[in-house]
Design a protein around this motif. Structure first.
Motif, PDB file in Angstrom:
ATOM      1  N   MET A 225      24.053 -37.701  29.487  1.00 18.01           N
ATOM      2  CA  MET A 225      22.904 -38.540  29.827  1.00 18.01           C
ATOM      3  C   MET A 225      22.934 -38.918  31.304  1.00 18.01           C
ATOM      4  O   MET A 225      21.922 -38.849  32.000  1.00 18.01           O
ATOM      5  CB  MET A 225      22.919 -39.824  28.989  1.00 18.01           C
ATOM      6  CG  MET A 225      22.423 -39.649  27.570  1.00 18.01           C
ATOM      7  SD  MET A 225      22.885 -41.049  26.524  1.00 18.01           S
ATOM      8  CE  MET A 225      22.077 -42.401  27.340  1.00 18.01           C
ATOM      9  N   VAL A 226      24.122 -39.317  31.778  1.00 19.49           N
ATOM     10  CA  VAL A 226      24.235 -39.731  33.179  1.00 19.49           C
ATOM     11  C   VAL A 226      23.954 -38.543  34.103  1.00 19.49           C
ATOM     12  O   VAL A 226      23.243 -38.673  35.101  1.00 19.49           O
ATOM     13  CB  VAL A 226      25.626 -40.336  33.454  1.00 19.49           C
ATOM     14  CG1 VAL A 226      25.783 -40.662  34.931  1.00 19.49           C
ATOM     15  CG2 VAL A 226      25.838 -41.581  32.626  1.00 19.49           C
TER      16      VAL A 226
ATOM     17  N   SER B 139      37.731 -38.798  28.018  1.00 23.11           N
ATOM     18  CA  SER B 139      37.557 -40.187  27.608  1.00 23.11           C
ATOM     19  C   SER B 139      36.102 -40.648  27.710  1.00 23.11           C
ATOM     20  O   SER B 139      35.780 -41.725  27.237  1.00 23.11           O
ATOM     21  CB  SER B 139      38.480 -41.103  28.407  1.00 23.11           C
ATOM     22  OG  SER B 139      38.319 -40.878  29.765  1.00 23.11           O
ATOM     23  N   PHE B 140      35.233 -39.818  28.301  1.00 24.95           N
ATOM     24  CA  PHE B 140      33.813 -40.178  28.257  1.00 24.95           C
ATOM     25  C   PHE B 140      33.182 -39.553  27.024  1.00 24.95           C
ATOM     26  O   PHE B 140      33.361 -38.369  26.791  1.00 24.95           O
ATOM     27  CB  PHE B 140      33.076 -39.627  29.479  1.00 24.95           C
ATOM     28  CG  PHE B 140      33.542 -40.197  30.770  1.00 24.95           C
ATOM     29  CD1 PHE B 140      33.264 -41.515  31.084  1.00 24.95           C
ATOM     30  CD2 PHE B 140      34.254 -39.435  31.667  1.00 24.95           C
ATOM     31  CE1 PHE B 140      33.701 -42.051  32.278  1.00 24.95           C
ATOM     32  CE2 PHE B 140      34.688 -39.967  32.858  1.00 24.95           C
ATOM     33  CZ  PHE B 140      34.418 -41.272  33.166  1.00 24.95           C
ATOM     34  N   PRO B 141      32.442 -40.338  26.246  1.00 27.16           N
ATOM     35  CA  PRO B 141      31.701 -39.694  25.169  1.00 27.16           C
ATOM     36  C   PRO B 141      30.781 -38.633  25.768  1.00 27.16           C
ATOM     37  O   PRO B 141      30.070 -38.920  26.731  1.00 27.16           O
ATOM     38  CB  PRO B 141      30.889 -40.837  24.561  1.00 27.16           C
ATOM     39  CG  PRO B 141      31.616 -42.076  24.944  1.00 27.16           C
ATOM     40  CD  PRO B 141      32.251 -41.779  26.272  1.00 27.16           C
ATOM     41  N   GLY B 142      30.867 -37.397  25.230  1.00 24.03           N
ATOM     42  CA  GLY B 142      30.130 -36.281  25.802  1.00 24.03           C
ATOM     43  C   GLY B 142      28.660 -36.588  26.030  1.00 24.03           C
ATOM     44  O   GLY B 142      28.105 -36.261  27.076  1.00 24.03           O
ATOM     45  N   LEU B 143      28.056 -37.260  25.049  1.00 21.71           N
ATOM     46  CA  LEU B 143      26.619 -37.507  25.155  1.00 21.71           C
ATOM     47  C   LEU B 143      26.302 -38.455  26.301  1.00 21.71           C
ATOM     48  O   LEU B 143      25.352 -38.253  27.053  1.00 21.71           O
ATOM     49  CB  LEU B 143      26.101 -38.074  23.832  1.00 21.71           C
ATOM     50  CG  LEU B 143      24.594 -38.257  23.789  1.00 21.71           C
ATOM     51  CD1 LEU B 143      23.887 -36.927  23.939  1.00 21.71           C
ATOM     52  CD2 LEU B 143      24.171 -38.944  22.512  1.00 21.71           C
ATOM     53  N   LEU B 144      27.140 -39.478  26.451  1.00 27.10           N
ATOM     54  CA  LEU B 144      26.913 -40.455  27.520  1.00 27.10           C
ATOM     55  C   LEU B 144      27.048 -39.765  28.881  1.00 27.10           C
ATOM     56  O   LEU B 144      26.232 -39.980  29.789  1.00 27.10           O
ATOM     57  CB  LEU B 144      27.946 -41.577  27.377  1.00 27.10           C
ATOM     58  CG  LEU B 144      27.554 -42.974  27.864  1.00 27.10           C
ATOM     59  CD1 LEU B 144      26.233 -43.400  27.281  1.00 27.10           C
ATOM     60  CD2 LEU B 144      28.634 -43.978  27.509  1.00 27.10           C
ATOM     61  N   LEU B 145      28.064 -38.914  29.003  1.00 29.09           N
ATOM     62  CA  LEU B 145      28.278 -38.154  30.232  1.00 29.09           C
ATOM     63  C   LEU B 145      27.061 -37.278  30.523  1.00 29.09           C
ATOM     64  O   LEU B 145      26.538 -37.255  31.643  1.00 29.09           O
ATOM     65  CB  LEU B 145      29.530 -37.282  30.077  1.00 29.09           C
ATOM     66  CG  LEU B 145      30.077 -36.613  31.318  1.00 29.09           C
ATOM     67  CD1 LEU B 145      30.649 -37.644  32.254  1.00 29.09           C
ATOM     68  CD2 LEU B 145      31.155 -35.603  30.951  1.00 29.09           C
TER      69      LEU B 145
ATOM     70  N   PHE C 267      38.096 -36.636  31.667  1.00 28.86           N
ATOM     71  CA  PHE C 267      36.790 -36.196  31.182  1.00 28.86           C
ATOM     72  C   PHE C 267      36.654 -36.377  29.680  1.00 28.86           C
ATOM     73  O   PHE C 267      35.570 -36.637  29.170  1.00 28.86           O
ATOM     74  CB  PHE C 267      36.525 -34.744  31.589  1.00 28.86           C
ATOM     75  CG  PHE C 267      35.789 -34.658  32.887  1.00 28.86           C
ATOM     76  CD1 PHE C 267      34.402 -34.670  32.918  1.00 28.86           C
ATOM     77  CD2 PHE C 267      36.479 -34.623  34.083  1.00 28.86           C
ATOM     78  CE1 PHE C 267      33.722 -34.625  34.108  1.00 28.86           C
ATOM     79  CE2 PHE C 267      35.806 -34.580  35.284  1.00 28.86           C
ATOM     80  CZ  PHE C 267      34.427 -34.586  35.300  1.00 28.86           C
TER      81      PHE C 267
END
Lengths: 300, 307
Positions: free
Chosen positions: A151-152, A143-149, A141
């Motif tokens: 957004m998805v 390794s995902f940029p928080g914002l991108l996560l 978890f």
């Protein structure tokens, strides 16, 4: 390093109080907190904003979604923060936005706390394979940029306030999971856990009764510090149009809408932005102050 | 040391696998039917739709599609964009350099400004300069990036005309977004650098060095900084993730082509393959940067390798 607590100046009052009370841990924390200028400023800012959020209906001079014919009027005597393109009073919108941002920030952190605690306790207490799996989950978890996560997730479940909380919370739970895991890992080797187990206490009981209270100060600090981040993430989602939807006066969303009129009406950007900044600053100062007050290593 | 590096490498393998599964299932769970989206407004019979699903491979069960997807990704094939019909790999590759240059320029600003300010604040602890740095950094951390970006764009590009408003490929147009993004992250790094240096300066071996008559500058530069940099370097690894998230905002604000704007568009248009590729690439960049950070940390401080 272990003798530092004793270096704190004695708390005995100059004039002996009629009733002598032992200096408790709470007294030390409170004194350390009140001596910290930043902490006081943070406390004042957050108290003010909580007040604004709770009494938004009374404090807002106008209905935040009532449209008038005073389109894009600059800040003036009747509309302190000006009006937006539909003639809505910006001050009222920013005031009502306080409630939304505060709720989303706190909600998101609570979600992060619950998930993070569950995951962290699981890994830290049981160790071995369970812990390996937990570490893997945290690493994944992170390794995902928080914002991108976020957004998805917002795209997956739609753009309502609970979804924003979940999206932001899932981006932050790793912080809590890591903190709880390493703290529990350290605590479970302590004698008191062994003693508790030897008189027949179960794992769940030991965790709830002994381990969690022992790591509470660190959790309180992280909660406070995370609220600022959560508010920033939620505002970023709002700005991207993936958070609370108009006409809800969410701060990030206000900036997003104001963006189209940025040259004509920069106040549409300025005020919601200042509101976000002030809230995050307050939460961070409060968190820093709590950390300094609660952490015995910093007492000198 | 070699054993540590190997162990660290092995640790990232399951993470990468898990990342790919998560990326795949995240996009699987998105609402909306890509086939309907693809032929929106066109006359389609049920048979046409079924054929379209088949050609896209959407009729297969999810685990099968995951394996097919991973196999193709390994071959550099991220599928075809549902919206533009172009190969996703080409689309991503065409903007990846723009995002990387932004992220790297911002990282440069972060490291130079953040570390310099943090060290200065620490060695002049409680002086006016320390107070100033910390007040500015605390405010900087609290500023929403989209807000500081918009204001910078309004005042420095539109009104003062110091920087171009449109985002061409020139170096000049990179400066403002990189500085906005980098300065905010520098504020975070400055705060951590300061507390990290302060913590090291309290260590006994620093007192020993001072007692032996080592000059203060040398104590700081040689004895303290080396140890203080480990948490800072680790933060920079974590900061990669923040910067990649930040590029989404910065690119949107400055209307700059890049992975971030592409991701935002992909979400709005339900363009699954593009979204999958971007999220996967971001996670892989993060994982590899942190792999390097951990290995370098272990080389600087061999104690880490024995934990």
């Amino acid at each position: 390093m272990t003798e530092e607590i004793s270096q704190a100046p004695p708390a005995a009052p100059l004039v002996p109080a009629p009733e002598r009370r032992r200096t408790t841990e709470f007294d030390i924390v409170r004194r350390n907190f009140l001596r910290n200028k930043g902490a006081i400023i943070g406390l004042v800012i957050i108290s003010f904003l909580v007040f604004v959020a709770v009494f938004a209906d009374v404090l807002a001079p106008y209905d935040p979604i009532a449209q008038t014919r005073a389109f894009l009027s600059p800040p003036n005597g009747t509309h302190w923060f000006g009006t937006d393109v539909l003639g809505r009073d910006m001050l009222s919108r920013v005031i009502h936005g306080t409630r939304i941002s505060m709720a989303v920030g706190i909600g998101a952190v609570l979600i992060a706390l619950v998930i993070g605690m569950a995951v962290g306790l699981l890994g830290g207490y049981f160790g071995g394979r369970i812990d390996a799996a937990v570490v893997m989950l945290i690493d994944t978890f992170m390794s995902f940029p928080g914002l991108l996560l976020a957004m998805v997730i917002a795209a997956m479940f739609g753009t309502s306030l609970p979804v924003v909380m979940l999206a932001v919370g899932l981006g932050e739970f790793t912080l809590f999971a890591r903190l709880v895991r390493s703290a529990v890992y350290a605590e479970r080797a302590r004698d008191y856990v062994l003693a508790s187990r030897s008189i027949g206490a179960g794992s769940f009981f030991i965790m709830a009764r002994h381990v969690v209270p022992n790591i509470m100060p660190s959790i309180i600090v992280l909660v406070t510090l995370s609220i600022g981040n959560a508010i920033l993430s939620a505002a970023a989602l709002g700005f991207l149009g993936l958070g609370a939807q108009p006409p809800i006066p969410e701060w990030g969303n206000l900036v997003n809408v104001g963006r189209d009129y940025i040259q004509m009406a920069p106040w549409l950007i300025w005020f919601p932005g200042i509101a976000i900044m002030l809230t995050v600053l307050g939460a961070n100062l409060l968190g820093d102050g709590l950390r300094d007050a609660l952490d015995p290593k910093l007492r000198r | 040391m070699t054993a540590y590096i190997l162990r660290r490498l092995l640790r990232s393998v399951p993470v990468v696998v898990l990342v790919s599964i998560l990326v795949f299932s995240m996009v699987e769970m998105l609402p909306g039917d890509p086939v309907l989206h693809m032929f929106a407004g066109q006359y389609m019979t049920a048979e046409n739709m079924a054929t379209a699903r088949e050609t896209l491979g959407l009729d297969q069960p999810a685990p099968v599609r995951y394996l097919q997807w991973v196999t193709r990704v390994f071959q550099g094939d991220f599928g075809t964009s549902i919206v533009s019909k172009r190969p996703v790999a080409d689309m991503v590759l065409s903007v990846l350099p723009r995002t990387l240059e932004l992220a790297m320029a911002a990282m440069f600003v972060t490291i130079v400004v953040g570390i310099a300010l943090g060290v200065i604040a620490a060695i002049r602890q409680n002086s006016w300069i320390d107070t100033l740095v910390m007040v500015v950094a605390s405010i900087g951390v609290a500023m929403p990036l989209f807000w500081s970006g918009l204001l910078a764009l309004l005042y420095f590009s539109v009104q003062l005309r110091w920087f171009p408003v449109s985002q061409g490929a020139s170096f000049h147009s990179l400066v403002l977004p990189a500085v906005v993004l980098g300065l905010q992250s520098a504020c975070m790094v400055a705060r951590l650098t300061r507390s990290s240096v302060l913590q090291v300066l309290r260590e006994d071996y620093i007192t020993t060095a001072r007692a032996k008559g080592v000059l203060e500058n040398r104590v700081v530069a040689i004895h303290a900084l080396r140890n203080a940099f480990i948490p800072v370097f680790t933060l920079i690894g974590v900061q990669t993730s923040w910067l990649l998230g930040g590029t989404v905002i910065t690119e949107t604000v400055f209307a700059r082509p890049g992975l971030g704007t592409m991701a935002v568009d992909a979400i709005r248009q339900m363009d699954f393959p593009v979204l999958q590729a971007i999220v996967l690439i971001a996670a892989l960049i993060y994982t590899s940067v942190n792999l390097v950070v951990d290995i370098v940390n272990a080389l600087v401080d061999p104690r880490i390798a024995y934990d």
